[in-house]
Design an enzyme around this catalytic site. Structure first.
Site, PDB file in Angstrom:
ATOM      1  N   LYS A  92      42.656  36.806  59.263  1.00  0.00           N
ATOM      2  CA  LYS A  92      43.004  35.360  58.415  1.00  0.00           C
ATOM      3  C   LYS A  92      44.136  35.352  57.645  1.00  0.00           C
ATOM      4  O   LYS A  92      43.905  36.181  56.262  1.00  0.00           O
ATOM      5  CB  LYS A  92      41.741  34.981  57.916  1.00  0.00           C
ATOM      6  N   GLU A 124      42.617  44.637  46.940  1.00  0.00           N
ATOM      7  CA  GLU A 124      43.723  45.025  46.024  1.00  0.00           C
ATOM      8  C   GLU A 124      44.114  43.607  45.313  1.00  0.00           C
ATOM      9  O   GLU A 124      44.336  42.634  45.792  1.00  0.00           O
ATOM     10  CB  GLU A 124      44.964  45.166  47.020  1.00  0.00           C
ATOM     11  N   CYS A 146      52.160  41.226  43.010  1.00  0.00           N
ATOM     12  CA  CYS A 146      51.095  41.963  42.065  1.00  0.00           C
ATOM     13  C   CYS A 146      51.565  42.850  41.317  1.00  0.00           C
ATOM     14  O   CYS A 146      50.975  43.418  40.183  1.00  0.00           O
ATOM     15  CB  CYS A 146      49.635  42.335  42.793  1.00  0.00           C
ATOM     16  N   GLU A 192      47.147  37.397  34.531  1.00  0.00           N
ATOM     17  CA  GLU A 192      48.251  37.404  35.280  1.00  0.00           C
ATOM     18  C   GLU A 192      48.814  35.881  35.603  1.00  0.00           C
ATOM     19  O   GLU A 192      48.053  35.249  35.937  1.00  0.00           O
ATOM     20  CB  GLU A 192      47.378  38.188  36.651  1.00  0.00           C
TER      21      GLU A 192
END
Ligand code: UN1
Length: 505
Positions: free
Chosen positions: A181, A256, A290, A391
């Site tokens: 997906k 992750e 990231c 973040e």
């Protein structure tokens, strides 16, 4: 938004080797972030019925795929790599249109998948197991890697070909079958990747592709008891929820997640090199990695000089459509993300950080139809401010002044994340101290926080992940289970831990 769907591609799900519509018959649309009137394609808006069919197909295919010798499975993966090479330019262009990153970086994204295909194909002839001495005579002890079965792969939009390749290619070489997906922002890149895997010769059902939302497609994949592992890259918020549920279901889960990566620049560093690194790390991919450099931790003695050089260089960056070769910084992925990034600019100002450059959404002239944000630099940032802790996933960087090497390490480590940290210094002792003391899955010396290569483990500590690593030989760890095997060829019963210790009765 202008609907020009008739002219664009309609992309279906791939289930059991057939391209099929979703059960709902509904579709969703992918738009270009550089021009939100440009439609990329329409995609199946799937639900749990489609997921069930995909898992049925994957479970059936697993029965034969797991028995195909790994070197033979690897041949198909290698072919996929060669096809990716052939289609690199067109895939990269489609990626720039759909995801926004500048064309050179999009080429890099496809290249990462090519590298992974070649590497994973090599694993087909390695995938080392182990043999160890048995404690008794005429007994053989070894362990081999076994595939898990059906694995669920859930990927983000920021590396729309590379990240699927990190997960899917090792999973397939190891003998698993896949339900994939992709992110709803970049389904076309994922579709093209799957098309290439198909063309490379994967048997029906080995790779299944289901597009749609996290709730209607992602969740049913997670819930299906036949799916033995979920491998997900995404936000910490989503990762925590998925990991929690997989824990309850006793399902293997590899996450992750976020990062708050930092470059430390010491007083003895080569400043020009550090400025180059910080620019690339902070504003490359518009800060949407990231691994992006979202903090620069500067020794007080070079702070002012670095700031001058850095701001001057940031001013030269051109923001625009990534297909224009003169552009350095492409759009951000969508309007929500644009808003969220800009909210952080206000948060930073309210916290008392000094806005040194940028800070605004660009929505005039050439930028009017897209999602553009100025590269943004905050100075005088304190380590505990939200802009130095959370973040942002956009082109915003926080500059933090420190008094010493030790304080730099402490500040670098002082967030909940631990993906990628970097140290700029010419002093070999400092370099090795940094390697030892930085708390992150990836450490760089005299290079920015982005740019990991696929042959080493990729992942982070603390809230960045749950201990798994992608890429390198560790990818195979993720996608296999150990099976320990004892062969007793003595012809008599030999009792381990008892018979050769004199405890005969
Ligand atoms: C990511 O942002 O999720 O190390 C992946 C890098 C790239 C991969 C980034 N090779 O920056």
């Amino acid at each position: 938004m202008t609907k020009t769907l008739e002219k664009t591609k309609t992309c279906l799900n791939l289930i059991g080797g057939e391209w099929v519509k979703s059960n709902t018959g509904k579709t969703f649309t992918s738009y270009s972030p550089a021009n939100q009137e440009e439609v990329i394609g329409s995609f199946a808006d799937s639900d749990e019925t489609d997921v069930k069919k995909a898992v049925d197909a994957a479970a059936k295919a697993f029965e034969t795929w797991r028995k195909v010798p790994a070197p033979e499975r690897a041949e198909i993966i290698l072919r996929a790599g060669l096809l990716l090479e052939q289609h690199k330019e067109s895939l990269a262009k489609d990626m720039t249109r759909e995801m926004g990153k500048v064309l050179n970086e999009a080429r890099g994204d496809v290249q990462e998948a090519i590298d992974m295909a070649k590497y994973a194909a090599g694993e087909g002839r390695r995938m080392f197991g182990m043999t160890v001495p048995a404690e008794m005579r005429n007994k053989f002890a070894m362990a081999v890697r076994a595939p898990l079965g059906v694995v669920g792969i859930i990927t983000p939009w920021n590396f729309p070909v590379a990240i699927p390749s990190w997960k899917i290619l090792p999973a397939l070489v190891a003998g698993n079958t896949v339900v994939f997906k992709p992110a709803t922002d970049t389904p076309y890149c994922a579709y093209r990747f799957v098309e290439i895997l198909q063309e490379a010769g994967l048997p029906p059902g080995v790779i299944n592709f289901v597009t749609g939302s996290g709730s209607r497609v992602g969740n049913p994949i997670i819930e299906d008891p036949r799916v033995r592992l979920i491998s997900i890259t995404g936000s910490s918020f989503t990762g925590r929820k998925v990991a929690g549920r997989c824990g309850e279901l006793m399902k293997k889960i590899s996450c992750e997640l976020g990062g708050k990566n930092a470059i430390c620049v010491m007083d003895d560093a080569k400043l020009e090199l550090a400025v180059d690194g910080a620019l690339w790390g902070a504003f490359g991919t518009t800060g949407q990695r990231c691994t992006a450099t979202s903090r620069v931790i500067l020794h007080k003695d070079i702070y002012e000089k670095f700031v001058d050089m850095f701001v001057k260089r940031a001013k030269e960056l051109k923001v625009g459509d990534g297909l224009d070769p003169s552009v350095d910084v492409g759009p951000v992925i969508n309007k929500d993300q644009l808003k969220s990034i800009n909210e952080y600019v206000k948060i930073g100002q309210d916290e008392g950080a000094k806005l040194l450059f940028g800070g605004k959404i660009l929505d005039k002239g050439d930028h009017a139809k897209g999602c553009f944000h100025e590269p943004t630099i905050f100075g005088d940032v304190k380590p505990n401010m939200r802009i130095a802790q959370e973040e942002i996933f956009g082109p915003v960087v926080a500059l933090i002044k420190v008094n010493s090497f030790e304080e730099a390490i402490e500040v670098a480590n002082g967030t909940e994340f631990g993906l990628s940290l970097s140290m700029y210094t010419q002093d070999v002792n400092r370099a090795f101290n940094a390697i030892t003391d930085l708390e992150s899955g990836i450490v760089y010396v005299n290079a920015p926080t982005i740019g990991a290569e696929i042959q080493l483990p990729f992942g982070g500590v603390k809230q960045t992940g749950n201990g798994h690593r992608e890429a390198g030989t560790t990818a195979i760890d993720q996608f296999t289970e150990w099976k320990s095997i004892y062969v007793d060829y003595s012809g008599v019963l030999q009792r381990a831990q008892i018979d050769n210790h004199g405890d005969k009765k």
